[in-house]
Design an enzyme around this catalytic site. Structure first.
Site, PDB file in Angstrom:
ATOM      1  N   PRO A  20     -13.764   3.433  32.938  1.00 43.97           N
ATOM      2  CG  PRO A  20     -12.709   1.577  31.995  1.00 43.97           C
ATOM      3  CD  PRO A  20     -14.068   2.158  32.271  1.00 43.97           C
ATOM      4  CG  ASP A  43     -14.684  12.641  40.852  1.00 43.87           C
ATOM      5  OD1 ASP A  43     -15.024  13.667  41.447  1.00 43.87           O
ATOM      6  OD2 ASP A  43     -14.828  11.492  41.334  1.00 43.87           O
ATOM      7  CE  LYS A  65     -12.395  13.948  46.650  1.00 41.76           C
ATOM      8  NZ  LYS A  65     -12.972  12.890  47.478  1.00 41.76           N
ATOM      9  N   GLY A  96     -15.227   8.609  37.693  1.00 44.89           N
ATOM     10  CA  GLY A  96     -14.549   7.622  36.879  1.00 44.89           C
ATOM     11  C   GLY A  96     -14.791   6.219  37.409  1.00 44.89           C
ATOM     12  N   GLY A  97     -14.744   5.240  36.511  1.00 47.06           N
ATOM     13  CA  GLY A  97     -14.936   3.852  36.930  1.00 47.06           C
ATOM     14  C   GLY A  97     -16.337   3.598  37.433  1.00 47.06           C
ATOM     15  CG  ASP A  98     -19.252   0.838  40.099  1.00 46.88           C
ATOM     16  OD1 ASP A  98     -20.282   0.814  39.411  1.00 46.88           O
ATOM     17  OD2 ASP A  98     -19.248   0.645  41.330  1.00 46.88           O
ATOM     18  CB  THR A 126     -14.784  -1.177  38.529  1.00 39.76           C
ATOM     19  OG1 THR A 126     -13.796  -0.662  39.437  1.00 39.76           O
ATOM     20  CG2 THR A 126     -14.491  -2.645  38.273  1.00 39.76           C
ATOM     21  CB  ALA A 127     -10.163   1.189  37.096  1.00 40.45           C
ATOM     22  CG  MET A 178      -6.294   5.137  44.171  1.00 46.65           C
ATOM     23  SD  MET A 178      -7.596   5.711  45.300  1.00 46.65           S
ATOM     24  CE  MET A 178      -8.309   4.128  45.851  1.00 46.65           C
ATOM     25  N   GLY A 207      -5.340   2.794  31.772  1.00 44.78           N
ATOM     26  CA  GLY A 207      -6.070   1.673  31.186  1.00 44.78           C
ATOM     27  C   GLY A 207      -7.262   2.102  30.350  1.00 44.78           C
TER      28      GLY A 207
END
Length: 255
Positions: A20, A43, A65, A96-98, A126-127, A178, A207
């Site tokens: 994250p 990313d 993005k 990023g994250g998972d 994950t975030a 999001m 985070g």
């Protein structure tokens, strides 16, 4: 891992979740795979510290993005992965994250499978798990929440509508990815489907990063909090967010 390949010189793709934000949350396997990659396709939210793990001669391809702006269309990203693997290269697709939680990793792997490219998946934190942990907000708690749901606040034009009635439960934690732009709609839908307007909620901005900020309030005030917050951010709805003040342990240092 798939076992088929198109030719002896076909490369290999590792789909890696970078976590994250805090680079220390990268997995050991992710660290090892990045260091051995010939090319890294990455990313926007991948930290500079993690990108620096790549070997000096690795090719770095940015496909990031932003909200309402896609630098590289998803179909083109898929094709980049195929083309790089067909050159016989070891490719790391770094997200990023998972990659399997609102990361479109499944779509990318489908394209690889359709083209006979071998691949593996290296999960990331994950975030929702990382950001809430750094904010002192447990996703589940015996006294407050017996379930947790991850929801995208980003609905595709041809996507199914969220089943709001199933979300409006008092013993549930909701995490919206999001969701800043949709905060007003999220608030209206949850309240109209029975969730109390005074239900505690929080927004976690950046985070696990040194810029992390946490906003707290009632569900009815979520749209106003969202105006103050900046992306990337998570929206967390549920009684567990009340524990933030008591369990907050992470002191980010802004520079």
């Amino acid at each position: 891992m798939t076992t088929h390949q198109t030719s002896l010189n076909t490369g290999f793709v590792s789909l890696v979740g970078a976590g994250p934000g805090d680079p220390d949350l990268l997995t050991v396997k992710g660290y090892r795979v990045i260091q051995s990659a010939d090319v890294v396709v990455f990313d926007r939210l991948v930290s500079k510290e993690i990108l620096a793990l790549a070997k000096p001669d690795a090719e770095m391809i940015y496909v990031g993005k932003k909200l309402d702006y896609h630098c590289v269309p998803q179909e083109q990203i898929n094709q980049i992965l195929v083309e790089q693997a067909q050159l016989g290269r070891k490719v790391v697709r770094l997200k990023g994250g998972d990659s399997f939680i609102f990361g479109r990793g499944g779509e990318e792997l489908e394209t690889l499978a359709d083209n006979g490219i071998r691949f593996e998946v290296v999960p990331g934190i994950t975030a929702a798990a990382g950001a809430t942990a750094y904010a002192g907000i447990p996703l589940t708690h015996r006294d407050y929440a017996q379930s947790v749901q991850f929801i995208t606040g980003h609905i595709q034009k041809d996507g199914r509508e969220i089943e709001w009635g199933s979300l409006a439960q008092t013993n549930n934690t909701l995490v919206f990815y999001m969701g800043l732009k949709q905060s007003g709609r999220i608030t209206d839908k949850l309240i109209s489907h029975g969730l109390d307007e005074n239900t505690p909620c929080a927004i976690i901005e950046n985070g696990t990063r040194r810029e992390q900020r946490v906003f707290q309030g009632a569900l009815s005030g979520l749209p106003q909090m969202a105006i103050e917050a900046k992306s990337p951010a998570l929206i967390v709805v549920g009684s567990v967010t009340d524990l933030h003040q008591k369990l907050d342990w992470f002191t980010p240092k802004n520079v």
